[in-house]
Motif scaffolding. Structure first.
Motif, short mmCIF file in Angstrom:
data_model
loop_
_atom_site.label_atom_id
_atom_site.label_comp_id
_atom_site.label_asym_id
_atom_site.label_seq_id
_atom_site.Cartn_x
_atom_site.Cartn_y
_atom_site.Cartn_z
N ALA A 120 -1.51 0.49 8.99
CA ALA A 120 -1.82 1.90 9.25
C ALA A 120 -3.07 2.35 8.50
O ALA A 120 -3.94 3.02 9.05
CB ALA A 120 -0.63 2.77 8.86
N LEU A 121 -3.16 1.93 7.23
CA LEU A 121 -4.32 2.30 6.42
C LEU A 121 -5.60 1.69 7.00
O LEU A 121 -6.66 2.32 7.02
CB LEU A 121 -4.14 1.85 4.97
N SER A 122 -5.48 0.47 7.48
CA SER A 122 -6.64 -0.20 8.08
C SER A 122 -7.12 0.56 9.31
O SER A 122 -8.33 0.77 9.50
CB SER A 122 -6.27 -1.63 8.45
N GLU A 123 -6.16 0.98 10.15
CA GLU A 123 -6.53 1.72 11.36
C GLU A 123 -7.07 3.11 11.05
O GLU A 123 -7.82 3.68 11.84
CB GLU A 123 -5.31 1.82 12.29
N LEU A 124 -6.69 3.65 9.87
CA LEU A 124 -7.21 4.94 9.44
C LEU A 124 -8.53 4.79 8.68
O LEU A 124 -9.11 5.79 8.21
CB LEU A 124 -6.18 5.64 8.53
N HIS A 125 -8.98 3.53 8.53
CA HIS A 125 -10.21 3.20 7.79
C HIS A 125 -10.12 3.67 6.33
O HIS A 125 -11.10 4.17 5.77
CB HIS A 125 -11.44 3.83 8.49
N LEU A 126 -8.93 3.47 5.76
CA LEU A 126 -8.71 3.78 4.34
C LEU A 126 -8.50 2.49 3.58
O LEU A 126 -7.70 1.64 4.00
CB LEU A 126 -7.48 4.69 4.17
N SER A 127 -9.20 2.32 2.49
CA SER A 127 -9.02 1.12 1.67
C SER A 127 -8.32 1.51 0.37
O SER A 127 -8.45 2.63 -0.11
CB SER A 127 -10.37 0.47 1.37
N PHE A 128 -7.53 0.55 -0.16
CA PHE A 128 -6.86 0.82 -1.44
C PHE A 128 -7.47 -0.08 -2.51
O PHE A 128 -7.82 -1.23 -2.23
CB PHE A 128 -5.34 0.62 -1.32
N PRO A 129 -7.69 0.43 -3.71
CA PRO A 129 -7.31 1.77 -4.19
C PRO A 129 -8.42 2.82 -4.07
O PRO A 129 -8.23 3.94 -4.53
CB PRO A 129 -7.01 1.50 -5.66
N ASP A 130 -9.56 2.47 -3.47
CA ASP A 130 -10.70 3.40 -3.46
C ASP A 130 -10.36 4.71 -2.76
O ASP A 130 -10.62 5.81 -3.27
CB ASP A 130 -11.90 2.75 -2.79
#
Length: 364
Positions: free
Chosen positions: A285-295
């Motif tokens: 889900a985070l990948s599809e939202l273009h969100l990286s962790f922890p940045d």
């Protein structure tokens, strides 16, 4: 003439062997345990055990233990213990199984392994199958369901030796060995709080409710209640409908979409995933939202998935499967031998593994 202490111990152990409490192939309690049972010195215990060995009743195996043998050198009969698991995952179960096999072999038991495949009906049938085999005792990790197997509960209350693993049966007086989920989760929450996260979410299952998952939620809730921003109910998302056994691609994609919508609505600084299956879905889900962790967002999970197709670089709480395996076999053997059991509920400490996926946002 007064009989010596070591002779009394010798006679008592010999009687337990002759009456079948300790049978051929069984390992008698180690010297340290016999010292506690009889309240004597180690030297006194050694004299008694040495005499049993001299008389051909037991045999010492260096580095392993002392075993009951047949003085006529007959073949040692096979002894069995059963193990029922819902399934195996890369995150939990493989090391546990290896340890249980090893510990059973040390005591001359053969392990009979069965998988319930998260089916309560199959679990019930396997309990009957193994007990009728017969096995001398049973280790079982219950399926992930809201209601307990009635057949399993009946067998527990009939005093058949059964040790429950991992998911405790709430309200049932059963022997249990598993992780101290509450303490570990509370300490994990404290780590996240100290990194200044207040807008956090917990993601779990829509239809699965067991003590392991609930204790994790309760611990995080309790920890955040001590802050100025408690973890409110709308931040605990019981939305996942698939499981680690799911192969329905449409269902998995639907779960990912639900996670994306939830994260979009709450905009949390940290996502807490209740197990590795949930973590995998959240990562997608985070990948599809273009969100990286922890940045962009922090990520915390329970256990680590070693699958090659899934990133394991996240901070998580690790269970000690080796300790659970050793203690569960040890407890089951005591129950099989009708030995006194001081603690029927053994909680094993967990370890917090920090892999940098929980960012200290006070430094941002």
């Amino acid at each position: 003439m007064q009989i010596s202490l070591y002779a009394k111990i010798y006679n008592d152990l010999k009687a337990k062997i002759s009456t079948g409490i300790f049978q051929i192939g069984d390992m008698i309690p180690p010297e340290k345990e016999l010292v506690q049972i009889y309240g004597v010195s180690r030297i006194t215990v050694q004299k008694a055990v040495n005499l049993l060995a001299k008389d051909g009743i037991v045999e010492r195996k260096s580095g392993v233990g002392t075993f009951v043998i047949d003085s006529d050198n007959k073949e040692i009969p096979k002894r069995f213990i059963g193990l029922i698991l819902p399934g195996l995952t890369d995150s939990y179960g493989n090391r546990l199984l290896q340890t249980i096999i090893s510990e059973a072999e040390k005591s001359n038991y053969q392990l009979v392994l069965k998988f319930s495949e998260e089916s309560q009906h199959k679990e019930s049938a396997l309990v009957d199958e193994l007990i009728n085999m017969p096995v001398d005792g049973l280790l079982i990790e219950p399926v992930q369901r809201n209601f307990y197997d009635e057949n399993l509960i009946k067998k527990i209350y009939s005093d058949f030796p059964i040790v429950i693993l991992d998911k405790e049966l709430d309200g049932i007086d059963s022997m249990f060995v598993g992780s101290d989920h509450y303490t570990g989760a509370f300490e994990s929450a404290d780590l996240i709080i100290k990194k200044s996260h207040r807008n956090v979410v917990v993601i779990g299952y829509a239809h699965i409710k067991n003590t392991t998952l609930e204790e994790r939620i309760e611990a995080f809730t309790a920890a955040f209640w001590e802050t100025t921003t408690p973890l409110v109910s709308k931040h605990v998302a019981r939305i996942i409908r698939s499981t680690y056994l799911s192969t329905d691609l449409a269902l998995l994609k639907s779960d990912v979409s639900l996670i994306k919508s939830f994260i979009d609505a709450i905009q949390p600084t940290c996502v807490i995933c209740l197990d590795t299956h949930v973590t995998g879905l959240v990562q997608e889900a985070l990948s599809e939202l273009h969100l990286s962790f922890p940045d962009d967002i922090s990520l915390f999970g329970f256990d680590s998935n070693n699958s090659s197709y899934l990133s394991t670089n996240y901070t998580y709480l690790m269970q000690d499967e080796n300790a659970i395996g050793v203690k569960s076999v040890e407890l089951l053997k005591k129950a099989i031998r009708n030995e006194p059991i001081e603690n029927r509920r053994l909680l094993i400490s967990t370890t917090l593994r920090q892999n940098g996926s929980v960012k200290d946002i006070s430094l941002s």
